[in-house]
Structures are given as C-alpha cells and as structure tokens.
Design a protein around this motif. Structure first.
Motif, mmCIF file in Angstrom:
data_model
loop_
_atom_site.group_PDB
_atom_site.id
_atom_site.type_symbol
_atom_site.label_atom_id
_atom_site.label_comp_id
_atom_site.label_asym_id
_atom_site.label_seq_id
_atom_site.Cartn_x
_atom_site.Cartn_y
_atom_site.Cartn_z
ATOM 1 N N LYS A 197 0.855 -1.194 0.000
ATOM 2 C CA LYS A 197 0.000 0.000 0.000
ATOM 3 C C LYS A 197 0.887 1.239 0.000
ATOM 4 N N VAL A 198 0.365 2.309 -0.535
ATOM 5 C CA VAL A 198 1.068 3.590 -0.462
ATOM 6 C C VAL A 198 0.441 4.384 0.675
ATOM 7 N N SER A 199 1.268 4.925 1.540
ATOM 8 C CA SER A 199 0.731 5.721 2.654
ATOM 9 C C SER A 199 0.246 7.073 2.142
ATOM 10 N N VAL A 200 -0.800 7.596 2.797
ATOM 11 C CA VAL A 200 -1.269 8.928 2.400
ATOM 12 C C VAL A 200 -0.299 10.019 2.864
ATOM 13 N N ASP A 201 0.771 9.599 3.565
ATOM 14 C CA ASP A 201 1.821 10.562 3.908
ATOM 15 C C ASP A 201 2.865 10.684 2.808
ATOM 16 N N HIS A 202 2.718 9.876 1.777
ATOM 17 C CA HIS A 202 3.645 9.940 0.649
ATOM 18 C C HIS A 202 3.652 11.360 0.066
ATOM 19 N N PRO A 203 4.821 11.839 -0.357
ATOM 20 C CA PRO A 203 4.894 13.223 -0.879
ATOM 21 C C PRO A 203 3.890 13.502 -2.014
ATOM 22 N N ALA A 204 3.567 12.495 -2.819
ATOM 23 C CA ALA A 204 2.626 12.736 -3.923
ATOM 24 C C ALA A 204 1.252 13.131 -3.386
ATOM 25 N N PHE A 205 0.829 12.500 -2.279
ATOM 26 C CA PHE A 205 -0.457 12.868 -1.673
ATOM 27 C C PHE A 205 -0.382 14.267 -1.072
ATOM 28 N N LYS A 206 0.726 14.518 -0.380
ATOM 29 C CA LYS A 206 0.864 15.834 0.282
ATOM 30 C C LYS A 206 0.864 16.955 -0.756
ATOM 31 N N GLU A 207 1.527 16.693 -1.877
ATOM 32 C CA GLU A 207 1.602 17.710 -2.922
ATOM 33 C C GLU A 207 0.203 17.963 -3.508
ATOM 34 N N ALA A 208 -0.532 16.867 -3.765
ATOM 35 C CA ALA A 208 -1.876 17.019 -4.333
ATOM 36 C C ALA A 208 -2.793 17.755 -3.353
ATOM 37 N N GLU A 209 -2.678 17.435 -2.076
ATOM 38 C CA GLU A 209 -3.484 18.147 -1.068
ATOM 39 C C GLU A 209 -3.159 19.638 -1.077
ATOM 40 N N GLN A 210 -1.861 19.936 -1.167
ATOM 41 C CA GLN A 210 -1.442 21.340 -1.186
ATOM 42 C C GLN A 210 -2.030 22.063 -2.398
ATOM 43 N N ASN A 211 -2.025 21.376 -3.536
ATOM 44 C CA ASN A 211 -2.566 21.995 -4.749
ATOM 45 C C ASN A 211 -4.057 22.278 -4.621
ATOM 46 N N VAL A 212 -4.774 21.323 -4.037
ATOM 47 C CA VAL A 212 -6.213 21.520 -3.849
ATOM 48 C C VAL A 212 -6.454 22.716 -2.927
ATOM 49 N N LYS A 213 -5.706 22.746 -1.845
ATOM 50 C CA LYS A 213 -5.883 23.860 -0.889
ATOM 51 C C LYS A 213 -5.528 25.188 -1.542
ATOM 52 N N ALA A 214 -4.471 25.181 -2.365
ATOM 53 C CA ALA A 214 -4.048 26.425 -3.020
ATOM 54 C C ALA A 214 -5.137 26.923 -3.977
ATOM 55 N N THR A 215 -5.758 25.993 -4.727
ATOM 56 C CA THR A 215 -6.833 26.396 -5.648
ATOM 57 C C THR A 215 -8.000 26.972 -4.859
ATOM 58 N N THR A 216 -8.355 26.311 -3.762
ATOM 59 C CA THR A 216 -9.451 26.797 -2.916
ATOM 60 C C THR A 216 -9.136 28.192 -2.371
ATOM 61 N N ASP A 217 -7.920 28.339 -1.859
ATOM 62 C CA ASP A 217 -7.531 29.646 -1.303
ATOM 63 C C ASP A 217 -7.611 30.733 -2.365
ATOM 64 N N ARG A 218 -7.171 30.380 -3.575
ATOM 65 C CA ARG A 218 -7.176 31.367 -4.656
ATOM 66 C C ARG A 218 -8.619 31.783 -4.967
ATOM 67 N N LEU A 219 -9.517 30.779 -5.056
ATOM 68 C CA LEU A 219 -10.920 31.098 -5.364
ATOM 69 C C LEU A 219 -11.517 32.011 -4.297
ATOM 70 N N LEU A 220 -11.173 31.734 -3.039
ATOM 71 C CA LEU A 220 -11.759 32.511 -1.944
ATOM 72 C C LEU A 220 -11.150 33.905 -1.824
ATOM 73 N N SER A 221 -9.935 34.066 -2.351
ATOM 74 C CA SER A 221 -9.235 35.335 -2.122
ATOM 75 C C SER A 221 -9.510 36.372 -3.213
ATOM 76 N N ILE A 222 -10.097 35.949 -4.340
ATOM 77 C CA ILE A 222 -10.306 36.905 -5.443
ATOM 78 C C ILE A 222 -11.287 38.009 -5.031
ATOM 79 N N LYS A 223 -12.371 37.593 -4.392
ATOM 80 C CA LYS A 223 -13.372 38.550 -3.888
ATOM 81 C C LYS A 223 -13.787 39.566 -4.955
ATOM 82 N N GLY A 224 -14.112 39.068 -6.134
ATOM 83 C CA GLY A 224 -14.472 39.961 -7.238
ATOM 84 C C GLY A 224 -15.931 40.373 -7.193
ATOM 85 N N ASN A 225 -16.450 40.722 -8.375
ATOM 86 C CA ASN A 225 -17.801 41.289 -8.435
ATOM 87 C C ASN A 225 -18.818 40.394 -9.122
#
Lengths: 644, 260
Positions: free
Chosen positions: A474-502
């Motif tokens: 099994k591959v652990s969810v602590d594997h860097p590939a999982f951590k990187e994907a989680e970071q990317n998801v969070k970054a996209t979410t943060d970006r969407l929330l931070s635009i605060k457009g019209n």
C-alpha cells in the motif's frame, strides 16, 4: 504516445469470451489485500462498487450527493436496451451491435460495442433478481417497447422511471456490501485530485463537503464513474450538481480526453421559459412512439400563433407540417435523436417555431388519444404528462406539448482501452465518464445499458487482470505525492476565496453556457468556433480576476463547490471547441455546417476522420496535443446513415 | 420570454428562512424581501434568485439541498408554510412553481424537523439514517452473475404493479417531516412491502423486516400513530397500505422469528 486499444484477437463474437479466459485472476484469498476507489455512485459506479465488494476487494466509494441513491442515473426515464429477443421480432446481439455502431455514426469501437450488446442480456437477469419491478405483461413475463431509432422492441422499462428503479437496484446491492463492511461509503465528499505514484493511479484527494476538510485516500486502483459533462452548457437535462471535475483533474494529470465535442442534444425537452431557468427537463423519447411532431406549414401561420392571434387548435390539419414523417417516411417520428434535434432547429430557423419565443415545435397526442383512448395513453405516459403540466401549466391531453432540443448526454469522455483503463495505469473510467461505446451519437435506452454493463460485467474482470500484476504494497497517504496534491487543492481553494471579485459563479457559468450553446451546440462552423475559443479564454481570464466566492473553506460552502466545478468547465469548454474545430466533418451530434449533404444531412469524412480524437493536456496553453486512435470496421460497412 | 403564461405579473414576496451556521449552532428565522418573481419560476429558482442577490450584496447565500430538479432524486426538501414540499399535493419542492403563490405573500421556509435528521446548515439536513435503514436489509441477497434468466420468474402483472408503486419512494424524508412523531414508517414500509410482494424478496422477508425496523428504532425515529400525514404529504403518493403490510410482515416475522 501510442494509443493501444488492447482489443483482443479473434472474431468479433469470440473476443470477450477469449479475453475473459486470458485475463489474470486474483486468488479469492488475495482479493482482500487490494483496495479500490470508486468515484461516483450512479449506475456505473454503484454497480462496480457492489460487484467488486462481492468479489472480496476492499472498496471505498465516493459521491458528492447526500446519498448514493441520488446520482443522476435516477432521472433516466425511457428504458434499457437488451438483446433478449423476447418479442421474437428479429433482435439479436449482432443487431443491437449493428444499430449501436450505425446510430453512433461509425465513430465507436466495434469490439467494445459488441461486448456491450453481449452482456446486455445479463443485465436484465441481474436486475430482475434484485427485485427491480420492470413492466410486465398479463402473463407475468417482461414487457418491451421500441425506442428511438430501433425497429425492434428491445427496451425494458419501468413506467417512465427506469433509471430510478435500476439505480435503486444497484444501490441495494451497494448497501448490502456496505453492511458487510466490504464497501466504505463516503457521501457528501467530492474528488478534487488524482494522485499518481511511479506513473500509476494510487489514490485521490477529496474535500468533505460538510467540514471542508481536505483528505487523501490511497488504493491500488481508481475507478472514475463520475458521469458526463453536459453542464458545461449551464442549461442541460443534467442534475444541478453533475460536473466534470473528477474527470477533468484526472485529465490534467495525464489522462487523455476523447472526442469531447460529441455531445447529444435531446430532441424532446420542455422549452426554456425565462432567464431565471436553472435546468431543462427532458420528456422521455418514448413519447415519440405515440406523439406526432409538427410545426405550422407556413411562417405566416407561425407568426400569428406566436402573437396569440390564433391558438394551436385553430390550425387546420392541412396547415400542419409533420416534417419528420414527411422527410423520413421509414422511421417517421422515431428517427434518432441527432436527426430529430437538428430538424427541430431547422424548422425554428425557418421561422416556423411555436411558443412565444419561436423556439419550440409541437409533440401532438391527439391522434393517439383518438386511436387508443385517454386511459391507455395515461397508462403509458401519465407521469410524464403530469410533469409537463406541472412545469408549463398546460394540459397535454388537450393541447400538444411544446418541445425543444436540450443538451442531454456527452458521448465523449476519458479515453479508455478495451479494459476500460485510461492511459494512466490503474485509472479506469466507466459509464458516461468514458468515451467508448456510443460514437458520435447515443441511441435511446443505451446509457443505462452501458453504465450497468461496465459496472456489473466488465470492470470486475478487467480490473482483476491489472491487480493480479500489482504488488500488495500500500502507499501511505503521507507519501509526498499525496501531500503535494493536497497542497494543490488547498491552493486552488484559497485562490478562489481570495479573489473577492464582483461577478458570481453562476453568472460566469451562464455566460459560458451561452457561448457553448451558440457556437458549439446543435450546429457549428469554423468561424464561430474560433470566435468561441477567444470568448472562453477571455471569460476564463475574467473568472480568475473577478469571481466572487463568499464564506470560508472550513464549512458547508455550496458557492465554493460550484466555483471549483465552473473553473474546470471553463477549461473543458475550450477543449470541446478545439475538438469541434479540428473535426472537419459532420457526424452524429457533431454537425459542422460546412459539411452537409444537399438535404441537410450530416456528411461524414471516413477517409480522414474515422478515428478517436484523444487529447493530451498541455498546461492550459490552449494547444492540447491530439492523439489518434484509428477505428477499424471489419464487421459493418460504413454507409451514410439513412432513416428515409 | 416564452413562458406558458406571458401575461402573468411578477410577484413581490417576503421570505422567512431558517438560517443556521452548522449542527452545533442555534438557528433562527431571517426575513428577506424578494421582488419581481415570475410565476413560471420553480420554487428553487426563486431561491436561486435570492441567493444571487445575497451574493452580490456580499452576504452568505442560503444553503439548501437540490440536484435533479425533476422530482425524482429526492434530494430537495424544505418545509414551506408548515407543509413538507409546500402546498401542492404530490409535488416535490423542485417541481413546485411560484404560480401557486400570490403577490404579497409571506413564505416561511424551514428544514425538515426531526431528531433523526440533524441540521447540517440552514435548510440542509442529514438524512444518512435512511441509508443505514436500507443497509440493514433493503435488498435481495444476490451477487452479480449466476442468476436465472429474467423470464424464468413470472410475476402477475397486478403484483408487479403494486410492487412498483411501493418502489417509487424517492427517499426525500417528507413523510418524517410531516409526521408529528417524526416516524419513518412510510419510508421503511415502502421497501419492505416492495420486496415482500415479489418472489425474489420472499426468501429473506422475515429477517428483512426485523432488521429494518430495528435499525429504524436505533436511529431515533418516532412511533406510528396512524394519522396518515406521511401519505398525504408524500410527493410520489406512497400509500398507507404499505404500513399495514409492514405491520403484518413484522408480526409474522416475530411470531416465527429466526433471529434468536
């Protein structure tokens, strides 16, 4: 990249049986050492998850709805095809295969379609054993009806609620495995990324839609059964939540996307009534068995009708143009969906459309009611007539229905080989999510068939072949590939929330939908598609500058959910346009105005376009790479489809 | 546009909507004026319009469950002016149209209220108890493959039709919301009777009804006192006969129980 479809050797009729014998098996005691992730719990996903659980694998199933029973398969009305030949009317596996290949305008793989026809008969047996209450005759045996584009009665149905009953059957099988602990169910959970380790699919990153928590799940294989992408158009018959995010994010990780421009516009939907409209409602195609489609014979009559100077019942019989019966005497009102839709558009373009907007044609039951009586018609279509009356406030027993085409199904999807595996090892796509069986146009009652074929009878064999060659580790969810994907998801979410457009997410979605409908809908041309590409890019740029998403990630946030989905639609829409632009021919649901016969029928170019167009993602620069899988037709002769 | 009733005048409404941050917070009714609503809109489209207005103002939109908007998925809910799915009989909220309301109306919109359906947020409740009841026995135990030909099981049409009537339950939870005891009897009985009527389901009929009823009790649904509000408010017309049938099934099962 060379696309290997992995079609087995041998004659068409032998391929699947031989392949089932040749695939490697996982010992029953070893199945529990493998974990499989199934995303989506419609017909394709629920049937796969249940069956894989029964076989002994550890399954995790995911859906964004509050329960697996809500998946949009539930809304399918008309029925499910199977080559049972219970009616003794000349049906056979080969005929179902042939009809499906022809109906798809010769843009599907022969081997896949033949297998689909073969396992179709097992599906009906399985569903009946589960207690699915199909319609029956007085003798107690199953009833059939003929359905759009078929000249035999091979469609099994459960009133106008076939999808509901089949899905509840698959849901019950899934529940049984959940109770046994073989399937762990994650409702209200949305896949936001695919995780690859050493070039293989090894898990997914999801967002818990109640808490916002981003989590990883690891497995030996991942099955995407996430449905189609019709909601790119904003208005479609899809459910509000139907989206392309899981498939699109897998595409961005390397999975090829095949034939994205092949979208099905269903001919019989309730017309748009206002700008507030949130979705379109389909009226089952089975209505065309008894309803007659017509428009006024002249533009002048149509104009008077639209202005309200006359009513529909004032129009004399000789002033009505039953255009499908006139143009296609052999098939009449039962021509396939693409033909029926295109002709409705032609009539409205000529100025003979009805309803205040002129974007509708009539579907008239007066003759059928005269012939069979209102009770007989009510028994067949009662729930559909009721639904129509609820939405439009008009009584279809007294006045003909007004219908107009609407986006309904997407034939394109993730590219898969004969085993339903994408080009990413360990990543599978089933049901509407893949591209494989319907070519450029799907026949009625074939979507349910394909979803259940893939889930109950194909993937349980083919996934075993892959797992048998995969180590248990099994591959652990602590594997860097999982951590990187989680970071990317969070970054996209943060970006969407931070635009605060019209501008709201829905506003962008509606704007995209209009571009797609106008330039990449029922009829397309090069000039319009080039314009659409520029417009989509402008809209996408504006989205990332000016979208307004309220709230935070750590809560139930429906605006944020939608923002993720619309961000992906804005990319997928452009790929659909690219695909439509490159395919210099008309076939099935893809109608390029430059390529038509003098009678306005689709003009295929088999010499240059008898291939699957599988697109590779290249960093969103607008220049995806095209890979071609040549289609070989050894058992059918390519002809121009004719329903005259 | 092409509305069925082009002369229908837009309506101005006052909405009183239940707002609740999450499961652990207290909620309250908040009043929102909403103007210019077309009678041809569906109820949920009316809420879409409200939410777009709230978003533009920078306020948080109202969370509500919905998906197919065709009356079949069972995801939409809403307790409207004290009625599950609103004033129209045999109609889900997504199929309810604003033409059934009048200009100047005040409309109160609340979530399903039941201990077994805790509120997630605003109008969204947790109905996973329904799934767990189905997991307790709402199936026929057959694996994929190895089943007889479909036409080997002949079923009289009248029985098949009755089973079908029970099978049309959409699992929305209106029956629970309508019941003063928040009982789930109509929901559970629909599946129990569908499978008890069909030959495929008869093999496991005793354990099924025992296990499903036991799970229903575990989830905290109330008892049935035969008022019939559930059937009256059911958007797909599931009949009270199913409850009678389930009671019979349950008694029969308990009289000769194999569960010891």
């Amino acid at each position: 990249m060379i696309l290997d479809s992995k079609i087995p050797e041998g004659s068409l009729a032998e391929k699947w049986d031989k392949h089932k014998f040749n695939v490697k098996l996982v010992n029953p005691a070893n199945k529990r050492k493998y974990d499989i992730i199934v995303v989506g719990t419609g017909l394709a996903g629920a049937s796969a998850a249940a069956t894989l659980g029964e076989l002994g694998y550890n399954v995790k199933a995911f859906c964004f709805q509050d329960s697996p029973r809500r998946a949009h398969s539930i809304a399918a009305q008309g029925g499910i095809n199977a080559a049972k030949n219970y009616q003794n009317d000349g049906d056979s596996i080969f005929r179902l295969f042939y009809d499906t290949i022809k109906g798809g305008d010769y843009r599907a793989r022969e081997a896949n379609v033949y297998r689909l026809a073969q396992v179709s008969v097992d599906i009906i047996d399985q569903c009946v054993a589960q207690g699915v209450p199909f319609a029956r005759e007085y003798g107690g045996l199953l009833a059939n009806r003929s359905f759009g584009g078929a000249q035999v009665s091979r469609t099994f149905y459960a009133r106008g609620q076939t999808g509901q009953q089949l899905l509840l059957g698959a849901y019950s099988a899934l529940n049984r495995q959940i109770a046994y602990g073989k399937v762990k169910m994650f409702p209200r959970t949305e896949m936001l990324d695919l995780v690859m380790v050493d070039g293989k699919a090894r898990g997914i990153v999801v967002r818990n839609l109640i808490t916002g928590k981003v989590e990883s799940h690891s497995a030996h294989a991942v099955v995407l059964a996430t449905g189609g992408y019709g909601n790119v158009f904003f208005l479609s018959t899809n459910a509000m939540g139907s989206n392309a995010t899981a498939a699109w994010r897998a595409h961005k990780k390397g999975a090829l996307f095949a034939n994205p421009c092949f979208t099905q516009i269903h001919p019989t939907c309730i017309p748009v009534s206002g700008e507030y409209q949130s979705k379109l409602t389909l009226m089952s195609e089975s209505l065309r068995n008894d309803g007659r489609v017509w428009v006024p014979k002249t533009v002048e009559i149509a104009q008077r009708l639209r202005k309200g100077e006359i009513t529909v019942n004032d129009i004399k019989e000789e002033d009505r143009d039953y255009y499908l019966e006139r143009k296609y005497p052999a098939f009449g009102n039962l021509v396939p969906r693409d033909v029926a839709s295109r002709n409705a558009k032609l009539m409205c373009d000529e100025g003979r459309g009805v309803g205040a907007s002129g974007l509708a044609v009539y579907l008239d039951f007066a003759d059928a009611i005269k012939r069979e009586g209102q009770p007989a018609i009510a028994a067949k279509y009662g729930n559909l007539f009721e639904m129509y009356a609820k939405i439009t406030d008009e009584n279809p027993y007294e006045k003909p229905m007004r219908i107009y085409p609407a986006v309904h199904y997407t034939m394109g999807g993730l590219w898969v080989d004969y085993n339903l595996m994408t080009n990413i090892p360990g990543l599978y796509a089933t049901g509407e999510c893949n591209f494989s069986d319907h070519g450029a146009n799907r026949l009625g009652a074939s979507a349910l068939m394909q979803g259940l074929a893939d889930g109950y009878f194909v993937i349980p064999y083919t996934i075993g072949d892959y797992l048998a060659q995969t180590p248990y580790d099994k591959v652990s969810v602590d594997h860097p590939a999982f951590k990187e994907a989680e970071q990317n998801v969070k970054a996209t979410t943060d970006r969407l929330l931070s635009i605060k457009g019209n501008r709201t997410v829905d506003d962008f979605h509606k704007a995209l939908g209009l571009i797609m409908w106008d330039y990449c809908g029922m009829a397309r041309n090069a000039e319009g598609l080039q314009f659409a590409k520029q417009e989509i890019r402008k809209l996408r740029d504006e989205f990332w500058q000016n979208v307004k998403v309220t709230g935070v990630n750590e809560e139930l946030n429906q605006t944020l959910e939608k923002a993720h989905r619309v961000a992906d639609f804005l990319e997928l829409g452009e790929l659909m346009v690219d695909d439509a632009l490159h395919r210099n021919e008309s076939c099935g649901g893809h109608f390029r105005e430059e390529y038509q016969t003098p009678e306005n029928e689709a003009l295929r170019d088999d010499e240059n376009f008898a291939y699957v167009a599988a697109w590779e993602y290249t960093n969103n620069d607008g220049n995806p790479i095209l890979h071609k899988e040549e289609l070989k037709f050894e058992n059918v002769k390519l002809t121009q489809r004719s329903y005259k | 546009m092409a509305g069925s009733n082009p002369n229908a005048k837009p309506m101005d409404l006052t909405l009183k909507i239940w707002r609740q941050k999450d499961k652990n917070s207290a909620g309250q009714l908040v009043t929102y004026p909403l103007n210019g609503i077309s009678p041809d809109m569906s109820f949920l489209e009316m809420l879409d319009v409200l939410n777009e207005e709230l978003l533009v103002k920078g306020e948080e939109p109202v969370a509500f469950d919905h998906d197919c908007r065709e009356g079949i998925c069972g995801m939409c809910s809403l307790f409207i002016n004290g009625r599950a799915h609103g004033p129209e009989r045999g109609t889900t909220t997504c199929q309810l149209h604003m033409r059934h309301f009048n200009h100047g109306d005040t409309i109160t919109i609340e979530p399903w209220r039941a201990a077994a359906f805790p509120v997630h947020k605003d109008l969204i409740v947790d109905r996973s108890a329904f799934d767990r009841i189905q997991q307790a026995g709402g199936y026929v135990s057959v694996n994929t493959g190895g089943v007889p030909d479909a036409n080997e099981i002949a079923i009289p049409k009248t029985i098949a039709d009755k089973a079908f009537d029970a099978a049309t339950c959409i699992g929305c939870g209106a029956c629970v919301a309508a019941c003063k005891n928040a009982s789930a009897m109509l929901f559970v009985s629909a599946k129990v009777s569908q499978l008890a009527m069909l030959p495929q389901g008869k093999v496991e009929r005793k354990t099924r009804v025992e296990n499903m009823v036991a799970q229903m009790d575990v989830e905290g649904f109330g008892a049935c006192s035969n008022i019939g509000a559930c059937a009256a408010e059911c958007p797909v017309g599931i009949s009270l006969d199913n409850i009678a049938m389930m009671n019979r099934e349950y008694l029969g099962a308990k009289a000769s129980s194999e569960n010891v």
